[in-house]
Design a protein around this motif. Structure first.
Motif, PDB file in Angstrom:
ATOM      1  N   GLU A  22      52.180   8.806   8.849  1.00  0.00           N
ATOM      2  CA  GLU A  22      51.098   9.168   9.764  1.00  0.00           C
ATOM      3  C   GLU A  22      51.606  10.062  10.884  1.00  0.00           C
ATOM      4  O   GLU A  22      50.974  11.046  11.263  1.00  0.00           O
ATOM      5  N   ARG A  76      48.936  12.599  12.599  1.00  0.00           N
ATOM      6  CA  ARG A  76      47.834  11.655  12.821  1.00  0.00           C
ATOM      7  C   ARG A  76      48.406  10.396  13.451  1.00  0.00           C
ATOM      8  O   ARG A  76      49.278   9.746  12.882  1.00  0.00           O
ATOM      9  N   ASP A  98      48.136   6.577  14.637  1.00  0.00           N
ATOM     10  CA  ASP A  98      47.366   5.364  14.452  1.00  0.00           C
ATOM     11  C   ASP A  98      47.257   4.631  15.780  1.00  0.00           C
ATOM     12  O   ASP A  98      47.748   5.088  16.820  1.00  0.00           O
TER      13      ASP A  98
END
Length: 476
Positions: free
Chosen positions: A15, A20, A22
């Motif tokens: 991620e 991206r 989390d």
């Protein structure tokens, strides 16, 4: 030394690598940035509260100034030692314990009636901030992969640091109207909340702590003790004169401890202060410029706070609002610094920025007893704020620009130590020159001289080329 061992990354590289984030990454950044906000808040929180603390505890200006210089002594005197603790004990362990220590020191300082205990609490808070502020940045560098994601995280971290100084003034103004003790105690519950989340979010160290266990306690204590004795000697001059033992003894002890520091750093197997870094002219010039900028800012804020509240009868809240033009630009700096540096370069920005504090301090000399805020105070605050916008980030960038990557962590600690030492010396001398006087001309002359020294350092960088040693350290 034991070979490096990796532990499981709780954040998951896929991620992060894809850019991206989390919830755990957002949570981690929120904890680190929130604590950076508190650390920066502490630098300014006591400025507005200073007169109220002095009145309540029966302190003169030279006694009350310890609330500012005490925090700076803890931060500047022990930041290099703090870096060594993190290196030997691990980031997670040190960061979590520092949060608890910071909260405890806040509560102790809020309930005590003893000035010495309050000052000791401020010194400890400075030390704990010296542990968490740089460690938070190191955690970001280890968790967020290089690229836009890390740049964004660092920008958020820096923005919260800039906002903290402004928040400290505002909160201090509001809370001191009720009691200065709330200003001292406020960080404790916030830090405890951050600690609760940090326990589950701060990652374990990906490498084993260094086993070469040399902390250099002698060097750390000698530097901190020398600063404490220096300030004590300085603030004793107005009440006792230069020849009284209460002045000469601490000043002499400061010299002795400085000599102990030199010997300790020359003989230590792993010194906190690496002498070869002090031969890097770019680093030293940056240290001088940043120290002058910080010293001028805090020296002027101390003088103006006392005169606005004690001289003009302003409330703490009104004083806090009046001082915002000198603090709000710190947040602006975090937003536009990269564009400014890319367009103009660090040397020009530093030289331009150094002009603002000189002009601002000189303006104050026209009216050493301020009567009108718009005419006597606001122009100075705007000029100093402009200096921060132009030079603050450029100084940070320039400091390590000609150093090898392996030397940069130690250089950053040395740079930050110099910045905080100026926050020790300049307010202490300014308070000693201002106490018992009907105007602030002697103190303002001091601040102006410091600003001029910063300008000289800035101008000297405009036509400087790297030395052979500096070129070789960066592979040029």
């Amino acid at each position: 030394m034991k070979p490096a061992t990796r532990t499981q990354d709780p954040f998951g590289p896929p991620e992060a690598a894809a850019g991206r984030w989390d919830l755990r990454l957002w949570g981690l950044l929120s904890v680190l940035a929130g604590n950076m906000l508190i650390d920066a808040l502490e630098v300014s929180a006591m400025i507005v509260a200073l007169p109220s603390v002095g009145h309540d505890l029966g302190l003169t200006l030279t006694g009350a100034q310890w609330l500012i210089t005490g925090f700076a002594i803890g931060f500047g005197g022990l930041i290099l030692f703090g870096g060594r603790l993190v290196e030997l004990l691990g980031r997670r362990r040190v960061y979590l314990w520092a949060l608890l220590g910071f909260a405890a020191a806040s509560l102790v300082g809020a309930v005590t009636d003893e000035p010495a205990v309050l000052v000791a609490a401020r010194v400890l808070k400075g030390f704990f901030a010296a542990l968490t502020a740089p460690t938070g940045l190191a955690i970001i560098a280890s968790v967020f992969p290089a690229g836009p994601g890390r740049d964004r995280a660092v920008s958020v971290y820096a923005l919260f640091g800039g906002l903290g100084f402004t928040a400290g003034l505002l909160l201090s103004g509001l809370l001191t109207a009720v009691s200065w003790r709330w200003t001292v105690a406020f960080p404790a519950p916030v830090v405890l909340v951050l600690f609760t989340f940090a326990v589950g979010l701060i990652p374990g160290d990906t490498t084993a702590p260094d086993t070469r266990r040399h902390f250099d306690v002698t060097g750390a204590l000698a530097l901190t003790g020398s600063l404490l004795c220096l300030v004590q000697g300085i603030v004793s001059v107005p009440g006792h004169g230069w020849l009284d033992a209460r002045t000469t003894a601490p000043l002499a002890l400061a010299v002795v401890l400085a000599a102990v520091l030199v010997v300790a750093e020359r003989t230590a197997p792993r010194p906190l202060i690496q002498a070869r870094l002090l031969r890097n002219r770019t680093l030293v010039r940056s240290m001088a410029g940043a120290a002058a900028l910080n010293g001028v800012n805090l020296g002027l804020l101390l003088i103006m706070t006392v005169r606005l509240q004690d001289g003009l009868g302003w409330s703490p809240a009104r004083t806090a609002l009046a001082l915002l033009p000198a603090s709000a630009p710190l947040a602006v700096t975090a937003l536009i610094s990269r564009k400014l540096i890319a367009r103009h370069g660090t040397a020009r920005l530093i030289a331009w920025g150094a002009l603002g504090p000189v002009a601002g301090a000189a303006l104050c000399l026209r009216h050493p007893v301020p009567e009108d805020y718009v005419i006597d105070i606001l122009p100075t605050l705007l000029l100093v704020g402009a200096g921060f916008v132009l030079a603050f980030a450029a100084l940070n960038t320039q400091a390590t620009s000609r150093l090898a990557a392996v030397d940069r962590p130690a250089a950053v600690g040395l740079y930050q130590s110099a910045v905080q030492i100026s926050a020790v010396v300049v307010p202490a001398v300014a308070a000693a020159l201002a106490v018992g006087r009907s105007d602030d001309r002697p103190a303002l002359r001091l601040v102006t001289a410091v600003a001029v020294a910063g300008l000289v350092a800035g101008l000297s960088g405009l036509r400087v080329h790297p030395t052979r040693a500096e070129k070789s350290s960066t592979g040029e």
